[in-house]
Design an enzyme around this catalytic site. Structure first.
Site, mmCIF file in Angstrom:
data_model
loop_
_atom_site.group_PDB
_atom_site.id
_atom_site.type_symbol
_atom_site.label_atom_id
_atom_site.label_comp_id
_atom_site.label_asym_id
_atom_site.label_seq_id
_atom_site.Cartn_x
_atom_site.Cartn_y
_atom_site.Cartn_z
ATOM 1 N N LEU A 155 66.256 -17.619 -3.337
ATOM 2 C CA LEU A 155 67.562 -17.005 -3.607
ATOM 3 C C LEU A 155 68.307 -16.677 -2.317
ATOM 4 C CD1 LEU A 155 66.616 -14.603 -6.563
ATOM 5 C CD2 LEU A 155 67.379 -16.992 -6.644
ATOM 6 N N HIS A 196 73.337 -16.930 -5.018
ATOM 7 C CA HIS A 196 72.654 -16.441 -6.220
ATOM 8 C C HIS A 196 72.965 -14.958 -6.444
ATOM 9 C CE1 HIS A 196 69.773 -19.789 -4.917
ATOM 10 N NE2 HIS A 196 70.126 -20.174 -6.128
HETATM 11 P P1 AMP Z 1 69.666 -23.514 -7.676
HETATM 12 O O1 AMP Z 1 68.689 -22.399 -7.473
HETATM 13 O O2 AMP Z 1 70.043 -24.232 -6.437
HETATM 14 O O3 AMP Z 1 69.284 -24.412 -8.817
HETATM 15 O O4 AMP Z 1 70.996 -22.815 -8.132
HETATM 16 C C1 AMP Z 1 71.012 -21.882 -9.184
HETATM 17 C C2 AMP Z 1 72.423 -21.571 -9.506
HETATM 18 O O5 AMP Z 1 73.063 -21.045 -8.354
HETATM 19 C C3 AMP Z 1 73.228 -22.819 -9.930
HETATM 20 O O6 AMP Z 1 74.106 -22.471 -10.992
HETATM 21 C C4 AMP Z 1 73.991 -23.145 -8.678
HETATM 22 O O7 AMP Z 1 75.196 -23.841 -8.918
HETATM 23 C C5 AMP Z 1 74.259 -21.761 -8.127
HETATM 24 N N1 AMP Z 1 74.581 -21.808 -6.698
HETATM 25 C C6 AMP Z 1 73.852 -22.399 -5.731
HETATM 26 N N2 AMP Z 1 74.493 -22.283 -4.541
HETATM 27 C C7 AMP Z 1 75.645 -21.617 -4.783
HETATM 28 C C8 AMP Z 1 76.745 -21.200 -3.980
HETATM 29 N N3 AMP Z 1 76.784 -21.435 -2.682
HETATM 30 N N4 AMP Z 1 77.766 -20.555 -4.581
HETATM 31 C C9 AMP Z 1 77.741 -20.305 -5.910
HETATM 32 N N5 AMP Z 1 76.724 -20.655 -6.728
HETATM 33 C C10 AMP Z 1 75.698 -21.313 -6.173
#
Ligand code: AMP
Length: 277
Positions: free
Chosen positions: A14, A18
């Site tokens: 995270l 996140h």
């Molecule tokens: P992940 O853990 O990478 O699968 O991401 C989990 C959630 O966090 C997904 O909905 C991603 O689109 C979101 N997320 C990841 N990076 C960002 C960011 N920089 N800004 C906003 N949401 C993000």
């Protein structure tokens, strides 16, 4: 449990993006559930499943800091129980952009999100615009499969210099961190040039990317906000994906095509009779 349940699905490691999702989730319901699950079925055979960062202690600490009441950390055996191998077919949009580079990726994403929706039974789920195609597809899945989950999108959270936060940024070594900035700079250059139309936007973005020979571009694409063909004028989306060494980076921004410099779309200035014709 009474009240509205908001699910924040993540793969852990995270970061501040996140954190913003969790904070936004609080405003959308009564109970926030964060799930952490590195989903094997969305990784291709040559992708980074084994080296995907896993930081359970700091993840737990962030969730505690943010007052998350429910943390769901299933293991792969719980999520993928023996069965008939039923999966979500991700549809035609999943063949483009990320889906063209990562065959099967979105079927894996939609399958695990469908399972999480079934296991957690949220009223609302929130995802980042950072993974824009994923957001569009999950919204469509909830609608088309009548799942009844209200899917929210959160704007991309960035470092002060513009780099979109990502769990994979920690792979960037040496001067790669600086090179990676070309993605957001290209998107902003495209955004600034978009009043001149689609070709101008793509040209401006492309020249920023070309200035960094270490970047291998998977795609630079201009679409409408639902990822269909780009309109001549009005709201659109500019998306980029590139490889830098062994790290894959994606980013995207909203753009407004064909608007005059004062921000007014020339179409809206036309008399009604012309618009009807
Ligand atoms: P992940 O853990 O990478 O699968 O991401 C989990 C959630 O966090 C997904 O909905 C991603 O689109 C979101 N997320 C990841 N990076 C960002 C960011 N920089 N800004 C906003 N949401 C993000």
């Amino acid at each position: 449990m009474t009240g509205r349940v908001v699910l924040v699905p993540t793969m852990g490691a995270l970061h501040a993006g996140h954190r913003e999702l969790i904070r936004a989730a609080r405003g959308l319901g009564d109970h926030v559930v964060v799930s952490i699950f590195v989903n094997p079925t969305q990784f291709g055979p040559t992708e980074d499943l084994d080296r995907y960062p896993r930081t359970p202690q700091t993840d737990l600490a962030m969730c505690a800091e943010e007052g998350v009441g429910l943390l769901f950390m299933p293991d792969a055996e719980q999520v993928y129980r023996p069965g008939l191998g039923i999966r979500v077919e991700a549809g035609e949009l999943a063949a483009h952009l990320e889906g063209a580079v990562r065959p099967g990726h979105f079927s894996g994403v939609l399958t695990v999100v469908a399972k999480l929706f079934g296991m957690v039974a949220p009223h609302v789920a929130i995802f980042g615009e950072k993974d824009y195609q994923q957001l569009v597809l999950i919204r469509a899945m909830s609608r088309e499969l009548a799942m009844g989950v209200d899917v929210h999108g959160l704007p991309t959270v960035r470092e002060a210099d513009g780099l979109a936060l990502s769990s994979r940024n920690r792979y960037l070594v040496g001067d790669q961190r600086g090179v990676a900035l070309a993605l957001s700079q290209a998107l902003w250059a495209g955004q600034a040039a978009a009043s001149g139309g689609a070709d101008a936007a793509i040209r401006a973005a492309r020249s920023e990317l070309d200035a960094e020979p270490d970047l291998e571009i998977d795609y630079l694409a201009l679409t409408d906000p639902e990822l269909g063909p780009a309109p001549e004028t009005g709201p659109a989306r500019l998306l980029v994906a590139a490889r830098l060494g062994s790290t894959r980076l994606i980013d995207n921004v909203a753009v407004r095509l064909g608007s005059s410099p004062d921000g007014v779309n020339p179409m809206s200035r036309r008399p009604a009779s012309v618009r009807r014709g």
